[in-house]
Design a protein around this motif. Structure first.
Motif, PDB file in Angstrom:
ATOM      1  N   ARG A   1     -21.492  -0.360 -61.559  1.00  0.00           N
ATOM      2  CA  ARG A   1     -22.470   0.730 -61.510  1.00  0.00           C
ATOM      3  C   ARG A   1     -23.499   0.600 -62.633  1.00  0.00           C
ATOM      4  O   ARG A   1     -23.149   0.332 -63.785  1.00  0.00           O
ATOM      5  N   GLY A   2     -24.746   0.789 -62.274  1.00  0.00           N
ATOM      6  CA  GLY A   2     -25.808   0.912 -63.273  1.00  0.00           C
ATOM      7  C   GLY A   2     -26.190  -0.364 -63.991  1.00  0.00           C
ATOM      8  O   GLY A   2     -26.571  -0.317 -65.167  1.00  0.00           O
TER       9      GLY A   2
ATOM     10  N   ILE B   1     -32.181  -1.020 -61.115  1.00  0.00           N
ATOM     11  CA  ILE B   1     -30.782  -0.685 -61.356  1.00  0.00           C
ATOM     12  C   ILE B   1     -29.978  -1.060 -60.110  1.00  0.00           C
ATOM     13  O   ILE B   1     -30.341  -0.684 -58.991  1.00  0.00           O
ATOM     14  N   VAL B   2     -28.889  -1.793 -60.324  1.00  0.00           N
ATOM     15  CA  VAL B   2     -28.091  -2.299 -59.208  1.00  0.00           C
ATOM     16  C   VAL B   2     -26.663  -1.758 -59.287  1.00  0.00           C
ATOM     17  O   VAL B   2     -26.033  -1.814 -60.348  1.00  0.00           O
ATOM     18  N   ASN B   3     -26.193  -1.250 -58.164  1.00  0.00           N
ATOM     19  CA  ASN B   3     -24.786  -0.915 -57.990  1.00  0.00           C
ATOM     20  C   ASN B   3     -24.201  -1.857 -56.942  1.00  0.00           C
ATOM     21  O   ASN B   3     -24.844  -2.139 -55.935  1.00  0.00           O
TER      22      ASN B   3
ATOM     23  N   ASN C   1     -14.079 -11.853 -60.896  1.00  0.00           N
ATOM     24  CA  ASN C   1     -14.584 -11.656 -62.251  1.00  0.00           C
ATOM     25  C   ASN C   1     -15.902 -10.887 -62.169  1.00  0.00           C
ATOM     26  O   ASN C   1     -16.940 -11.435 -61.799  1.00  0.00           O
ATOM     27  N   TYR C   2     -15.856  -9.586 -62.497  1.00  0.00           N
ATOM     28  CA  TYR C   2     -17.061  -8.765 -62.327  1.00  0.00           C
ATOM     29  C   TYR C   2     -18.167  -9.145 -63.303  1.00  0.00           C
ATOM     30  O   TYR C   2     -19.340  -8.875 -63.041  1.00  0.00           O
TER      31      TYR C   2
ATOM     32  N   ILE D   1     -24.477  -3.032 -51.575  1.00  0.00           N
ATOM     33  CA  ILE D   1     -25.442  -3.151 -52.672  1.00  0.00           C
ATOM     34  C   ILE D   1     -26.405  -1.969 -52.616  1.00  0.00           C
ATOM     35  O   ILE D   1     -27.019  -1.715 -51.578  1.00  0.00           O
ATOM     36  N   THR D   2     -26.518  -1.270 -53.720  1.00  0.00           N
ATOM     37  CA  THR D   2     -27.522  -0.217 -53.854  1.00  0.00           C
ATOM     38  C   THR D   2     -28.489  -0.650 -54.945  1.00  0.00           C
ATOM     39  O   THR D   2     -28.084  -0.886 -56.087  1.00  0.00           O
TER      40      THR D   2
END
Length: 271
Positions: free
Chosen positions: A7-8, A29-31, A52-53, A95-96
């Motif tokens: 998030r964010g 900004i990507v979620n 692996n984030y 994907i937001t």
């Protein structure tokens, strides 16, 4: 399935319709919501069995910074595709993508687009009765598996079958395959037609001879009836040359229209 959420993630990049946006850049900004199975990773406390984030964040950042898209829709599509192609464990991604500095001359908090993309499971029937039939079928399997948006998971044995439809012609060689794909049904149909054309498929006589025939039999649990595409395939329940090889690789997959398994459908027409 489990989910890993990012998030964010803030990225400064150069996307937009206006030249100034491409030159000066702005904040995005990507979620990201990643659908995957984390049970083994959690039981073993092993990062190698999970996603692996931090790497995913780096991938998103590279896509955003190394490209210039007019639309945030295009940026979101590229991010989703890259993630799904890069990480086998991830089956679905949402994907937001937010654009807080959107130049619309009005007071808004942010403009955003949200998309969900996933690996779909499809079953394809293959047939040929002209030229090197086995070569045509083998070639189609290889061409499908070579495409980045497709993964061939299983292929049946090829069987010799008599033609149907009343047109006098040679026997067919038929088979089925299981496919994972990022394509929509229509995108997959277009790709299958391109492969057919590469094998000199001609549509002259209905039910006539052909170098290569590729049909979508099932696609997830989709039920659709359009003039140029019907899923499940409208004739599948009447075609032993489809059901027999399909039963070999997926006997218990069900027709979403009537809930009958492929094994059951095959037994019904063999009575």
């Amino acid at each position: 399935m489990d989910k890993i959420s990012i998030r964010g993630l803030e990225v400064f990049a150069n996307h937009g319709v206006f030249k100034e946006e491409n030159v000066l850049g702005q904040k995005f900004i990507v979620n990201a919501e990643l659908v995957c199975d984390t049970r083994i990773a959690g039981k073993e406390d092993n990062l190698e069995k999970s996603v692996n984030y931090a790497e995913v964040c780096n991938l998103i950042t590279k896509v955003m910074r190394n490209n210039t898209f007019k639309l945030i829709e295009a940026a979101a599509e590229n991010i989703a595709e890259k993630i799904l192609l890069e990480y086998d464990l991830i089956r679905e991604v949402t994907i937001t993508l937010k654009k807080p500095w959107a130049p619309i001359m009005m007071s808004v908090d942010t403009v955003e687009v949200s998309i969900t993309r996933k690996w779909h499971r499809a079953y394809i029937a293959l047939g040929s009765n002209m030229g090197d039939s086995k070569g045509h079928l083998d070639g189609a399997v290889k061409e499908l598996d070579a495409d980045k948006c497709c993964r061939v998971k299983k292929v049946s044995e090829f069987i010799v079958t008599e033609p149907v439809g009343g047109v006098e012609q040679d026997d067919f060689l038929n088979g089925c395959l299981e496919l994972e794909t990022l394509y929509t049904p229509y995108e997959l149909l277009d790709f299958l037609h391109k492969i057919e054309q590469a094998h000199n498929r001609e549509r002259i006589v209905h039910w006539g001879p052909r170098t290569l025939d590729l049909d979508i039999i099932l696609y997830d649990d989709v039920v659709m009836y359009e003039d140029d595409l019907i899923i499940p395939h409208i004739e599948m329940e009447n075609r032993e040359f489809v059901l027999k090889p399909l039963c070999e690789i997926a006997p218990y997959i069900k027709n979403p229209v009537n809930g009958k398994s492929i094994k059951q459908l095959l037994s019904e027409i063999q009575k």
